[in-house]
Design an enzyme around this catalytic site. Structure first.
Site, short mmCIF file in Angstrom:
data_model
loop_
_atom_site.label_atom_id
_atom_site.label_comp_id
_atom_site.label_asym_id
_atom_site.label_seq_id
_atom_site.Cartn_x
_atom_site.Cartn_y
_atom_site.Cartn_z
N VAL A 1 2.30 0.63 -4.77
CA VAL A 1 2.75 0.17 -6.05
C VAL A 1 2.64 1.26 -7.20
CG1 VAL A 1 2.47 -1.47 -8.20
CG2 VAL A 1 2.37 -2.32 -5.84
N GLY B 1 -1.11 4.38 -9.86
CA GLY B 1 -0.61 3.76 -8.78
C GLY B 1 -1.68 3.17 -7.89
N LYS B 2 -1.30 2.45 -6.71
CA LYS B 2 -2.21 1.96 -5.69
C LYS B 2 -1.51 1.77 -4.53
CE LYS B 2 -6.69 1.38 -5.71
NZ LYS B 2 -7.57 2.08 -6.72
N GLY B 3 -2.17 1.95 -3.43
CA GLY B 3 -1.53 1.53 -1.99
C GLY B 3 -2.50 0.84 -1.26
N ASP C 1 -10.05 5.07 -1.13
CA ASP C 1 -10.38 3.98 -1.70
C ASP C 1 -11.23 3.11 -0.66
OD1 ASP C 1 -9.70 2.45 -4.41
OD2 ASP C 1 -9.74 0.85 -3.07
#
Ligand code: GLU
Length: 413
Positions: free
Chosen positions: A60, A105-107, A146
């Site tokens: 995202v 953002g992050k995945g 993460d």
């Protein structure tokens, strides 16, 4: 603990509060609340036994007004679009709060990394990069470790992206040192937690010597926070992992506990220490309680049992909205995630800069720049909260949201 999902609605409600205080329009609120792009992909791999398995992956990209999208990649069974959305928005606020030229953002990939072999994890990571490589890059979107991922995972991303495009170290941060990783990146989030506590102590004119801390989660963040706080004179009275809490009110030998965890893969009975339930860590008397595991750890069901003087959010989203309210009523301050755990992304930024400059910094410089950047942000938050008579979380959101809006306005619509 309910789930690991920092609730999206908690983010939206806190964001709405900031937009109302700042007098922003509803359209601006909606722009800040929504992601610029959401990517969802199927990731088929062959397991080691030859069977086909299909995983779901997300990236995202929330906001890039202040710079390329930036944020971690999470491997956990709780990962879904809602969780990744919430975490991506927090990254936008985090990078703005500490004033680095990056967006958010992050995945994530929905999987249990403990059930996959190293070779399966490598295939999964490489296939994910094959699926999203057009959407990431050193000037577009930069991933980092993460929950459930580490430097090795970043090494695979670097290698796979390089095989498709050219080898560019700045495409990912938190890499192994041998591939252009930064000294100090590994400990950065935990060190940042300790630095934030140091800044808060200075602001409230208290001494850290003989203060006590309890830490939920003994992964990268919790472990390094414990070591750094100990060096600052804080006594660590409890640490926990998903299977137990180790407690000793005279202080815990962190190296001894780490050695034991490495040997057995979990906490175990140790002479002189009490072994308690995992959740016990949240209810022990201490000066600083550091939830550094997953989201939603402190909620309506346990917030009234917290006996700490201050909560410091090492994890992303460890306090639910209800917990925020209950702890607020009980006058227990919360140093929010987007400040307390920003050390990781700050040193990610330094790694990216070093990669782009083709010039490495030494650990001394990384540590000093991290301390300078984080303390500046922390003092701005403490002062704004005091001036406006709002919570530390509200102060963080105000400052971040103002900066993101300023960049959006400057780029024009
Ligand atoms: N995953 C970390 C965070 O939530 C680090 C992100 C990064 O370094 O880009 O802040």
């Amino acid at each position: 603990m309910s789930t690991s999902t920092p609730s999206r609605s908690a983010f939206e409600r806190t964001l709405k509060g900031a937009c109302d205080r700042l007098g922003y329009s509803d359209a601006m609120f909606r722009l800040l609340a929504s992601a610029a792009r959401e990517i969802k992909v199927d990731i088929p791999i062959l397991r080691d036994n030859g069977e086909l398995a299909v995983f779901t992956g997300y990236r995202v990209q929330h906001q890039n007004a202040r710079g390329p999208y930036k944020g971690g990649l999470r491997y956990h069974s709780s990962v879904d679009i809602d969780e990744v959305r919430g975490l991506a928005s927090l990254m936008t606020l985090k990078t703005a709060l500490v004033d680095i030229p990056l967006g958010g953002g992050k995945g994530g990939i929905e999987c249990n990394p403990r059930e996959l072999s190293p070779r399966e994890l490598e295939r999964l990571t490489r296939k994910f990069v094959q699926r999203i490589h057009r959407e990431i890059g050193p000037e577009t979107d930069i991933m980092a470790p993460d929950v459930g991922t580490n430097a090795q995972t970043m090494g695979w991303i670097y290698s796979e992206y390089g095989a498709i495009h050219a080898l560019q170290p700045a495409v990912v941060t938190g890499k192994p040192l041998s591939l252009g990783g930064s000294p100090g990146r590994d400990k950065a989030t935990g060190y940042g937690v300790a630095l934030t506590i140091q800044a808060y102590a200075a602001h409230t004119k208290t001494k850290l010597e003989h203060k006590t801390a309890a830490i939920q989660g003994f992964g990268n963040v919790g472990h390094h926070a414990a070591l750094c706080l100990k060096e600052m004179g804080v006594k660590i009275v409890a640490v926990s992992d998903s299977r137990g809490t180790i407690h000793c009110k005279d202080g815990i030998d962190i190296d001894r506990v780490m050695a034991k965890k490495k040997e057995f893969g979990r906490f175990d009975e140790m002479p002189g220490y009490e072994l308690k339930e995992p959740a016990a860590v949240l209810e022990l008397p201490c000066d600083y309680l550091i939830p550094a595991a997953l989201g939603d750890a402190i909620h309506a069901g346990n917030a009234h049992k917290v006996k700490a003087a201050v909560i410091v959010e090492g994890a992303n989203g460890p306090c639910t909205l209800d917990a925020d309210r209950i702890l607020g009523e009980r006058k227990i301050p919360i140093i929010p995630d987007i400040l307390a755990n920003a050390g990781g992304v700050i040193v990610s930024y330094f790694e990216w800069v070093q990669n782009l400059q083709r010039h490495g910094w030494d650990l001394e410089k990384v540590d000093a720049e991290l301390a300078r950047t984080l303390k500046k942000a922390a003092h701005a938050v403490f002062e704004h909260a005091e001036d406006q008579k709002i919570s530390l979380r509200e102060a963080c959101y105000d400052i971040s949201v103002m900066r993101v809006k300023e960049a959006l306005d400057a780029t024009g619509f």
